[in-house]
Design a protein around this motif. Structure first.
Motif, PDB file in Angstrom:
ATOM      1  N   ALA A 159       0.837  -1.201   0.000  1.00 40.28           N
ATOM      2  CA  ALA A 159       0.000   0.000   0.000  1.00 40.28           C
ATOM      3  C   ALA A 159       0.871   1.250   0.000  1.00 40.28           C
ATOM      4  N   ALA A 160       1.937   1.243   0.802  1.00 40.88           N
ATOM      5  CA  ALA A 160       2.851   2.388   0.825  1.00 40.88           C
ATOM      6  C   ALA A 160       3.558   2.550  -0.510  1.00 40.88           C
ATOM      7  N   LYS A 161       3.999   1.448  -1.108  1.00 38.57           N
ATOM      8  CA  LYS A 161       4.717   1.530  -2.379  1.00 38.57           C
ATOM      9  C   LYS A 161       3.801   1.992  -3.508  1.00 38.57           C
ATOM     10  N   HIS A 162       2.544   1.563  -3.499  1.00 34.31           N
ATOM     11  CA  HIS A 162       1.595   2.088  -4.484  1.00 34.31           C
ATOM     12  C   HIS A 162       1.421   3.599  -4.297  1.00 34.31           C
ATOM     13  N   GLY A 163       1.465   4.050  -3.056  1.00 33.12           N
ATOM     14  CA  GLY A 163       1.408   5.483  -2.801  1.00 33.12           C
ATOM     15  C   GLY A 163       2.576   6.220  -3.421  1.00 33.12           C
ATOM     16  N   LEU A 164       3.766   5.620  -3.399  1.00 33.55           N
ATOM     17  CA  LEU A 164       4.924   6.249  -4.031  1.00 33.55           C
ATOM     18  C   LEU A 164       4.728   6.396  -5.533  1.00 33.55           C
ATOM     19  N   THR A 165       4.078   5.413  -6.164  1.00 31.99           N
ATOM     20  CA  THR A 165       3.783   5.531  -7.589  1.00 31.99           C
ATOM     21  C   THR A 165       2.906   6.750  -7.852  1.00 31.99           C
ATOM     22  N   GLY A 166       1.929   6.972  -6.978  1.00 33.09           N
ATOM     23  CA  GLY A 166       1.089   8.159  -7.112  1.00 33.09           C
ATOM     24  C   GLY A 166       1.874   9.437  -6.922  1.00 33.09           C
ATOM     25  N   LEU A 167       2.804   9.462  -5.970  1.00 33.76           N
ATOM     26  CA  LEU A 167       3.630  10.646  -5.758  1.00 33.76           C
ATOM     27  C   LEU A 167       4.462  10.958  -6.994  1.00 33.76           C
ATOM     28  N   VAL A 168       5.049   9.941  -7.595  1.00 37.46           N
ATOM     29  CA  VAL A 168       5.864  10.141  -8.793  1.00 37.46           C
ATOM     30  C   VAL A 168       5.036  10.777  -9.904  1.00 37.46           C
ATOM     31  N   LYS A 169       3.831  10.280 -10.100  1.00 46.29           N
ATOM     32  CA  LYS A 169       2.984  10.811 -11.177  1.00 46.29           C
ATOM     33  C   LYS A 169       2.510  12.228 -10.867  1.00 46.29           C
ATOM     34  N   ALA A 170       2.103  12.459  -9.622  1.00 46.36           N
ATOM     35  CA  ALA A 170       1.618  13.788  -9.245  1.00 46.36           C
ATOM     36  C   ALA A 170       2.736  14.825  -9.324  1.00 46.36           C
ATOM     37  N   ALA A 171       3.930  14.454  -8.855  1.00 51.40           N
ATOM     38  CA  ALA A 171       5.052  15.388  -8.904  1.00 51.40           C
ATOM     39  C   ALA A 171       5.439  15.709 -10.340  1.00 51.40           C
ATOM     40  N   THR A 172       5.352  14.717 -11.215  1.00 52.53           N
ATOM     41  CA  THR A 172       5.649  14.959 -12.628  1.00 52.53           C
ATOM     42  C   THR A 172       4.633  15.924 -13.228  1.00 52.53           C
ATOM     43  N   ALA A 173       3.365  15.714 -12.921  1.00 59.79           N
ATOM     44  CA  ALA A 173       2.330  16.611 -13.448  1.00 59.79           C
ATOM     45  C   ALA A 173       2.531  18.043 -12.963  1.00 59.79           C
ATOM     46  N   ASP A 174       2.971  18.201 -11.720  1.00 63.03           N
ATOM     47  CA  ASP A 174       3.096  19.533 -11.130  1.00 63.03           C
ATOM     48  C   ASP A 174       4.410  20.229 -11.448  1.00 63.03           C
ATOM     49  N   TYR A 175       5.512  19.463 -11.610  1.00 63.26           N
ATOM     50  CA  TYR A 175       6.825  20.101 -11.632  1.00 63.26           C
ATOM     51  C   TYR A 175       7.650  19.846 -12.883  1.00 63.26           C
ATOM     52  N   ALA A 176       7.166  19.035 -13.812  1.00 66.52           N
ATOM     53  CA  ALA A 176       7.933  18.832 -15.049  1.00 66.52           C
ATOM     54  C   ALA A 176       8.146  20.149 -15.782  1.00 66.52           C
ATOM     55  N   ARG A 177       7.192  21.057 -15.693  1.00 71.53           N
ATOM     56  CA  ARG A 177       7.332  22.351 -16.375  1.00 71.53           C
ATOM     57  C   ARG A 177       8.461  23.197 -15.793  1.00 71.53           C
ATOM     58  N   HIS A 178       8.924  22.832 -14.589  1.00 72.37           N
ATOM     59  CA  HIS A 178      10.071  23.505 -13.984  1.00 72.37           C
ATOM     60  C   HIS A 178      11.385  22.806 -14.356  1.00 72.37           C
ATOM     61  N   GLY A 179      11.298  21.809 -15.223  1.00 74.21           N
ATOM     62  CA  GLY A 179      12.498  21.061 -15.586  1.00 74.21           C
ATOM     63  C   GLY A 179      12.919  20.049 -14.549  1.00 74.21           C
ATOM     64  N   ILE A 180      11.984  19.653 -13.681  1.00 66.91           N
ATOM     65  CA  ILE A 180      12.284  18.688 -12.614  1.00 66.91           C
ATOM     66  C   ILE A 180      11.685  17.343 -12.994  1.00 66.91           C
ATOM     67  N   ARG A 181      12.536  16.332 -13.089  1.00 66.22           N
ATOM     68  CA  ARG A 181      12.078  14.982 -13.406  1.00 66.22           C
ATOM     69  C   ARG A 181      11.981  14.166 -12.118  1.00 66.22           C
ATOM     70  N   VAL A 182      10.861  13.488 -11.943  1.00 68.97           N
ATOM     71  CA  VAL A 182      10.666  12.622 -10.774  1.00 68.97           C
ATOM     72  C   VAL A 182      10.330  11.221 -11.263  1.00 68.97           C
ATOM     73  N   ASN A 183      11.104  10.252 -10.807  1.00 63.16           N
ATOM     74  CA  ASN A 183      10.916   8.856 -11.169  1.00 63.16           C
ATOM     75  C   ASN A 183      11.130   7.988  -9.930  1.00 63.16           C
ATOM     76  N   ALA A 184      10.948   6.692 -10.085  1.00 63.52           N
ATOM     77  CA  ALA A 184      11.212   5.747  -9.000  1.00 63.52           C
ATOM     78  C   ALA A 184      11.871   4.504  -9.562  1.00 63.52           C
ATOM     79  N   VAL A 185      12.646   3.840  -8.736  1.00 66.88           N
ATOM     80  CA  VAL A 185      13.111   2.484  -9.032  1.00 66.88           C
ATOM     81  C   VAL A 185      12.296   1.525  -8.173  1.00 66.88           C
ATOM     82  N   ALA A 186      12.017   0.360  -8.731  1.00 71.87           N
ATOM     83  CA  ALA A 186      11.221  -0.650  -8.025  1.00 71.87           C
ATOM     84  C   ALA A 186      12.042  -1.932  -7.941  1.00 71.87           C
ATOM     85  N   PRO A 187      12.862  -2.053  -6.888  1.00 71.19           N
ATOM     86  CA  PRO A 187      13.692  -3.257  -6.761  1.00 71.19           C
ATOM     87  C   PRO A 187      12.863  -4.504  -6.494  1.00 71.19           C
TER      88      PRO A 187
END
Length: 257
Positions: A159-187
């Motif tokens: 449940a926590a890790k699925h939340g991180l996927t949401g954070l990655v997508k939300a941060a990309t939607a909000d901050y990609a226009r600032h030139g900030i890339r947000v991604n995750a690795v899933a070991p």
């Protein structure tokens, strides 16, 4: 020129395991480092080791489940180097397997405090600094295959890790226009000091790893760090909003059993 040459980069949970491996690799790739963990002695020792090898690194003892700890870590980057270019938000914890209905509220709260809330607090502070700096940047969250597939006995962490996927997508939607890339690795299954107890439990765990991982082995902490380094580097300049499996093929075959 290294992958991260002259990039001011935070590594959280840097005292051991994947975080320490990332710190060593990022140093070899030319990063200017801020190493953060709750255990100040561990990150101080690692920072000293890296400085002895010619790298630039400072250590911050911080509780990354708090806003104060997250903001102080970012502040150390700004004070020491004058900017922030990247971050590997690696701090996290796991649980021994148990069915979801047998989990306690304390297990839920403790797991989500570090794995989800702490990651959000760190990401929030980093995004603010990068946006204010006007130079762009990159953040990589350390998630897990539980963000992408189901598995037995790991529902609270999933449940926590699925939340991180949401954070990655939300941060990309909000901050990609600032030139900030947000991604995750899933070991997938990675051999680290925190997972060593599972490998020490007997041959059944090794057999499970072989059976459920197409590459037939556990990953190493350095292999996860290599993926994070690439995502933080300019060679991944068009990659944003992605949770990248680094799992030996587990998610490709849905054999996580």
């Amino acid at each position: 020129m290294g992958l991260l040459d002259d990039k001011v980069t935070i590594v959280t949970g840097a005292g051991r395991g994947i975080g320490a491996a990332a710190a060593r690799l990022f140093a070899r790739e030319g990063a200017l480092l801020v190493l953060a963990a709750r255990s100040g002695a561990e990150v101080e020792a690692l920072a000293a080791e890296l400085r002895a090898g010619g790298a630039r690194a400072v250590a911050v003892a911080a509780d990354l489940t708090t806003a104060e700890g997250a903001e102080r870590t970012v502040g150390a980057a700004l004070t020491t180097y004058g900017r922030l270019d990247g971050a590997f938000d690696n701090a996290g914890s796991g649980l021994s397997p148990a069915p979801l209905a047998e989990r306690s509220e304390a297990e839920w709260d403790d797991t989500h405090a570090l794995n989800l809330r702490g990651s959000w607090l760190c990401l929030r502070a980093q995004l603010r600094a990068m946006a204010a700096g006007g130079r762009g940047g990159a953040v990589v969250l350390n998630s897990g295959v539980g963000a992408l597939v189901g598995g037995f006995g790991d529902g609270v962490q999933q449940a926590a890790k699925h939340g991180l996927t949401g954070l990655v997508k939300a941060a990309t939607a909000d901050y990609a226009r600032h030139g900030i890339r947000v991604n995750a690795v899933a070991p997938g299954v990675v051999r680290t000091p925190s997972t060593e107890r599972f490998f020490a439990s007997g041959p059944e765990f090794d057999a499970l790893v072989v059976r459920s991982t197409p590459l037939g082995r556990a990953g190493s902490d350095t292999e996860i760090a290599e993926a994070a380094a690439w995502l933080l580097s300019d060679r991944a300049s068009y990659v944003a909003g992605v949770t990248l499996p680094v799992d030996g093929g587990i998610t490709a075959t849905r054999r996580f059993d």
